[in-house]
Design a protein around this motif. Structure first.
Motif, mmCIF file in Angstrom:
data_model
loop_
_atom_site.group_PDB
_atom_site.id
_atom_site.type_symbol
_atom_site.label_atom_id
_atom_site.label_comp_id
_atom_site.label_asym_id
_atom_site.label_seq_id
_atom_site.Cartn_x
_atom_site.Cartn_y
_atom_site.Cartn_z
ATOM 1 N N ASN A 163 0.804 -1.198 0.000
ATOM 2 C CA ASN A 163 0.000 0.000 0.000
ATOM 3 C C ASN A 163 0.851 1.269 0.000
ATOM 4 N N ASP A 164 0.496 2.220 -0.874
ATOM 5 C CA ASP A 164 1.128 3.537 -0.890
ATOM 6 C C ASP A 164 0.114 4.546 -0.371
ATOM 7 N N LYS A 165 0.487 5.351 0.614
ATOM 8 C CA LYS A 165 -0.449 6.269 1.267
ATOM 9 C C LYS A 165 -1.002 7.340 0.340
ATOM 10 N N ASP A 166 -0.403 7.496 -0.851
ATOM 11 C CA ASP A 166 -0.902 8.487 -1.804
ATOM 12 C C ASP A 166 -2.175 8.033 -2.507
ATOM 13 N N GLY A 167 -2.615 6.787 -2.228
ATOM 14 C CA GLY A 167 -3.894 6.359 -2.781
ATOM 15 C C GLY A 167 -3.836 5.253 -3.804
ATOM 16 N N ILE A 168 -2.825 4.381 -3.707
ATOM 17 C CA ILE A 168 -2.744 3.235 -4.620
ATOM 18 C C ILE A 168 -2.158 2.042 -3.861
ATOM 19 N N ALA A 169 -2.678 0.862 -4.172
ATOM 20 C CA ALA A 169 -2.178 -0.358 -3.545
ATOM 21 C C ALA A 169 -2.098 -1.457 -4.600
ATOM 22 N N PHE A 170 -1.171 -2.396 -4.388
ATOM 23 C CA PHE A 170 -0.930 -3.466 -5.348
ATOM 24 C C PHE A 170 -1.115 -4.813 -4.662
ATOM 25 N N GLU A 171 -1.986 -5.630 -5.211
ATOM 26 C CA GLU A 171 -2.197 -6.986 -4.698
ATOM 27 C C GLU A 171 -1.173 -7.904 -5.366
ATOM 28 N N ILE A 172 -0.350 -8.569 -4.559
ATOM 29 C CA ILE A 172 0.769 -9.357 -5.076
ATOM 30 C C ILE A 172 0.524 -10.849 -4.860
ATOM 31 N N GLY A 173 0.744 -11.635 -5.918
ATOM 32 C CA GLY A 173 0.552 -13.081 -5.840
ATOM 33 C C GLY A 173 1.792 -13.802 -5.342
ATOM 34 N N ASP A 174 1.683 -15.117 -5.241
ATOM 35 C CA ASP A 174 2.804 -15.937 -4.765
ATOM 36 C C ASP A 174 4.016 -15.857 -5.689
ATOM 37 N N ASP A 175 3.789 -15.515 -6.959
ATOM 38 C CA ASP A 175 4.889 -15.386 -7.913
ATOM 39 C C ASP A 175 5.542 -14.004 -7.860
ATOM 40 N N GLN A 176 5.119 -13.208 -6.867
ATOM 41 C CA GLN A 176 5.657 -11.852 -6.659
ATOM 42 C C GLN A 176 5.309 -10.897 -7.794
ATOM 43 N N ARG A 177 4.196 -11.173 -8.469
ATOM 44 C CA ARG A 177 3.701 -10.277 -9.510
ATOM 45 C C ARG A 177 2.343 -9.703 -9.114
ATOM 46 N N CYS A 178 2.071 -8.513 -9.627
ATOM 47 C CA CYS A 178 0.829 -7.824 -9.305
ATOM 48 C C CYS A 178 -0.368 -8.521 -9.953
ATOM 49 N N LYS A 179 -1.416 -8.748 -9.152
ATOM 50 C CA LYS A 179 -2.636 -9.390 -9.638
ATOM 51 C C LYS A 179 -3.809 -8.413 -9.730
ATOM 52 N N ALA A 180 -3.718 -7.320 -9.003
ATOM 53 C CA ALA A 180 -4.777 -6.315 -9.028
ATOM 54 C C ALA A 180 -4.229 -5.003 -8.486
ATOM 55 N N VAL A 181 -4.856 -3.909 -8.904
ATOM 56 C CA VAL A 181 -4.473 -2.576 -8.410
ATOM 57 C C VAL A 181 -5.703 -1.944 -7.782
ATOM 58 N N ILE A 182 -5.500 -1.332 -6.615
ATOM 59 C CA ILE A 182 -6.590 -0.687 -5.898
ATOM 60 C C ILE A 182 -6.308 0.814 -5.815
ATOM 61 N N ILE A 183 -7.298 1.619 -6.183
ATOM 62 C CA ILE A 183 -7.198 3.070 -6.092
ATOM 63 C C ILE A 183 -8.149 3.546 -4.993
ATOM 64 N N PHE A 184 -7.669 4.428 -4.134
ATOM 65 C CA PHE A 184 -8.501 4.955 -3.057
ATOM 66 C C PHE A 184 -8.085 6.389 -2.762
#
Length: 209
Positions: A174-195
């Motif tokens: 999670n980045d406090k500027d309003g973006i977060a990255f969901e990371i899988g077991d392969d250490q790659r991003c599976k989804a991006v969350i904007i808030f």
């Protein structure tokens, strides 16, 4: 008699040749016209789908938007943009909605979490957006399928663990500027969350999965 037959034969030959040339000229002109129309269509299509326009539709802006879906935007506008949700749930002035789309044989989702204030007739507003399509990218070019190592170079992310089930933990950075990255077991991003910048996404993230 011989000369008469010869003259007639020559005349027929000239007439046939002229007709053939006329047909060829007409076909050539028709082909040229088709080429012009096809070229014009291609130009119009390229202008309508310019790289800038496509990029704007899929740009992830931390704390602001995912493409045309904006944080604090009216959910009615989202429904007009994306159509009726494929799945949704609402209770206690809060709502989650999901849209699914097949891309290269993989089903991707766009989901929103929205809420309204206690004020009478207040509109429902988007609080979080989650996307799983690799078409969405940040201005730096990061999104689904990028590695955690690459993401860390561009964002000041902090590790958050979400217990999805007793045996499954979701790894979110999670980045406090309003973006977060969901990371899988392969250490790659599976989804991006904007808030919204400054918000705590932990209370509303899980319903978006």
């Amino acid at each position: 008699m011989y000369n008469s037959k010869t003259a007639i034969a020559v005349l027929i030959t000239l007439t046939t040749s002229f007709a053939a040339c006329s047909r060829n000229d007409k076909e050539t002109n028709d082909d040229r016209q088709d080429d012009k129309e096809n070229a014009a269509t291609t130009i119009r299509d390229s202008l309508m789908d310019s790289p800038e326009q496509v990029s704007a539709d899929f740009t992830l802006l931390p704390g602001i938007a995912a493409g045309k879906i904006k944080i604090d935007g009216n959910t009615e506008e989202v429904f007009e943009l994306l159509g009726k949700p494929d799945s949704s749930d609402a209770a206690m002035q809060k709502m989650v909605a999901f849209w699914f789309q097949e891309q290269d044989g993989v089903r991707h989702s766009t989901s929103i979490f929205a809420a309204r204030t206690t004020e009478e007739l207040s509109p429902s507003r988007v609080r979080q957006i989650r996307v799983t399509s690799p078409a969405f990218k940040t201005k730096e070019g990061f999104g689904v399928n990028d590695t955690l190592m690459e993401i860390k170079k561009a964002y000041d992310v902090q590790h958050i663990k979400y217990p999805l089930t007793p045996n499954q933990i979701i790894q979110v950075w999670n980045d406090k500027d309003g973006i977060a990255f969901e990371i899988g077991d392969d250490q790659r991003c599976k989804a991006v969350i904007i808030f919204k910048k400054g918000d705590d996404p932990t209370s509303t993230y899980l319903p978006l999965r």
